[in-house]
Write a protein that holds these residues in place. Structure first.
Motif, short mmCIF file in Angstrom:
data_model
loop_
_atom_site.label_atom_id
_atom_site.label_comp_id
_atom_site.label_asym_id
_atom_site.label_seq_id
_atom_site.Cartn_x
_atom_site.Cartn_y
_atom_site.Cartn_z
N GLY A 5 0.79 -1.23 0.00
CA GLY A 5 0.00 0.00 0.00
C GLY A 5 0.82 1.27 0.00
N SER A 6 2.14 1.15 0.10
CA SER A 6 3.01 2.33 0.09
C SER A 6 3.36 2.72 -1.34
CB SER A 6 4.32 2.04 0.83
OG SER A 6 4.08 1.74 2.17
N ASN A 7 3.65 3.99 -1.53
CA ASN A 7 4.16 4.46 -2.81
C ASN A 7 5.65 4.16 -2.85
OD1 ASN A 7 1.71 5.68 -3.74
ND2 ASN A 7 2.06 7.31 -2.26
N ILE A 8 6.05 3.33 -3.81
CA ILE A 8 7.45 2.92 -3.93
C ILE A 8 7.94 3.28 -5.33
CG2 ILE A 8 9.04 0.93 -3.92
CD1 ILE A 8 7.88 1.40 -1.18
N LEU A 9 9.18 3.72 -5.43
CA LEU A 9 9.83 3.94 -6.72
C LEU A 9 11.19 3.28 -6.69
CD1 LEU A 9 12.21 6.25 -6.27
CD2 LEU A 9 10.25 7.78 -6.26
N LEU A 10 11.75 3.07 -7.88
CA LEU A 10 13.11 2.54 -7.99
C LEU A 10 14.01 3.66 -8.47
CD1 LEU A 10 12.54 -0.96 -9.62
CD2 LEU A 10 12.66 -0.36 -7.19
N LEU A 11 14.98 4.01 -7.65
CA LEU A 11 15.94 5.06 -7.97
C LEU A 11 17.16 4.39 -8.61
CD1 LEU A 11 16.88 8.07 -7.62
CD2 LEU A 11 18.02 7.26 -5.55
N HIS A 12 17.45 4.75 -9.86
CA HIS A 12 18.63 4.25 -10.56
C HIS A 12 19.71 5.31 -10.43
CE1 HIS A 12 16.68 0.88 -12.85
NE2 HIS A 12 15.64 1.49 -12.30
N TRP B 100 3.34 11.78 -2.45
CA TRP B 100 2.83 12.74 -3.42
C TRP B 100 2.67 14.11 -2.77
CZ3 TRP B 100 3.15 11.90 -8.33
CH2 TRP B 100 3.09 10.60 -8.82
N VAL B 101 3.08 15.15 -3.51
CA VAL B 101 2.93 16.54 -3.09
C VAL B 101 2.34 17.26 -4.30
CG1 VAL B 101 4.08 18.62 -2.24
CG2 VAL B 101 4.96 16.35 -1.60
N GLY B 102 1.01 17.31 -4.36
CA GLY B 102 0.35 17.85 -5.55
C GLY B 102 0.64 16.96 -6.73
N ASP B 103 1.12 17.55 -7.83
CA ASP B 103 1.48 16.80 -9.03
C ASP B 103 2.91 16.29 -8.99
OD1 ASP B 103 -1.03 17.20 -10.09
OD2 ASP B 103 -0.45 18.98 -11.22
N SER B 104 3.64 16.62 -7.95
CA SER B 104 5.04 16.20 -7.79
C SER B 104 5.11 15.20 -6.64
CB SER B 104 5.92 17.40 -7.49
OG SER B 104 5.90 18.32 -8.55
N PHE B 105 6.31 14.85 -6.27
CA PHE B 105 6.48 13.94 -5.14
C PHE B 105 7.74 14.28 -4.38
CE2 PHE B 105 8.41 11.98 -8.83
CZ PHE B 105 9.64 11.56 -8.36
N ALA B 106 7.81 13.78 -3.16
CA ALA B 106 8.97 14.00 -2.31
C ALA B 106 9.53 12.65 -1.89
CB ALA B 106 8.58 14.80 -1.07
N VAL B 107 10.85 12.56 -1.90
CA VAL B 107 11.58 11.39 -1.42
C VAL B 107 12.41 11.87 -0.24
CG1 VAL B 107 13.32 9.67 -1.99
CG2 VAL B 107 11.67 10.35 -3.72
N PHE B 108 12.41 11.10 0.84
CA PHE B 108 13.12 11.50 2.04
C PHE B 108 14.35 10.62 2.23
CE2 PHE B 108 8.65 12.40 2.36
CZ PHE B 108 8.65 13.73 2.70
#
Length: 91
Positions: free
Chosen positions: A33-40, A58-66
């Motif tokens: 259920g989490s939003n996951i991405l793969l950073l290359h 998600w932050v509006g139409d963008s996203f944040a990675v911590f």
């Protein structure tokens, strides 16, 4: 709580990456259920191509990675590989 060493983290991340790719970007277990991405990204010293699974928000139409290393006092290695001049890609 036992801190994971490099081989354990690599194996843990490898399983998440394989599951992400096999299931169209979805994973289960603690990340279900989490939003996951793969950073290359490319290793800053080694030049080795690397992939890191990261949660994002998600932050509006963008996203944040911590940049977090599970509460450790130092930054995760992938942050060093992406900053300041390297250009990572996301999947």
């Amino acid at each position: 709580m036992t801190e994971l060493g490099a081989p354990e983290v690599k194996d843990f991340n490898g399983k998440i990456i394989a599951e992400f790719r096999a299931n169209g970007g979805r994973v289960g277990g603690p990340f279900q259920g989490s939003n996951i991405l793969l950073l290359h990204h490319t290793g800053a010293r080694s030049g080795t191509e690397r992939v890191s699974p990261l949660a994002f928000q998600w932050v509006g139409d963008s996203f944040a990675v911590f940049a977090s290393k599970a509460g450790a006092p130092e930054n995760p290695a992938w942050l060093h590989n992406c900053w300041p001049i390297r250009t990572p890609s996301l999947r």
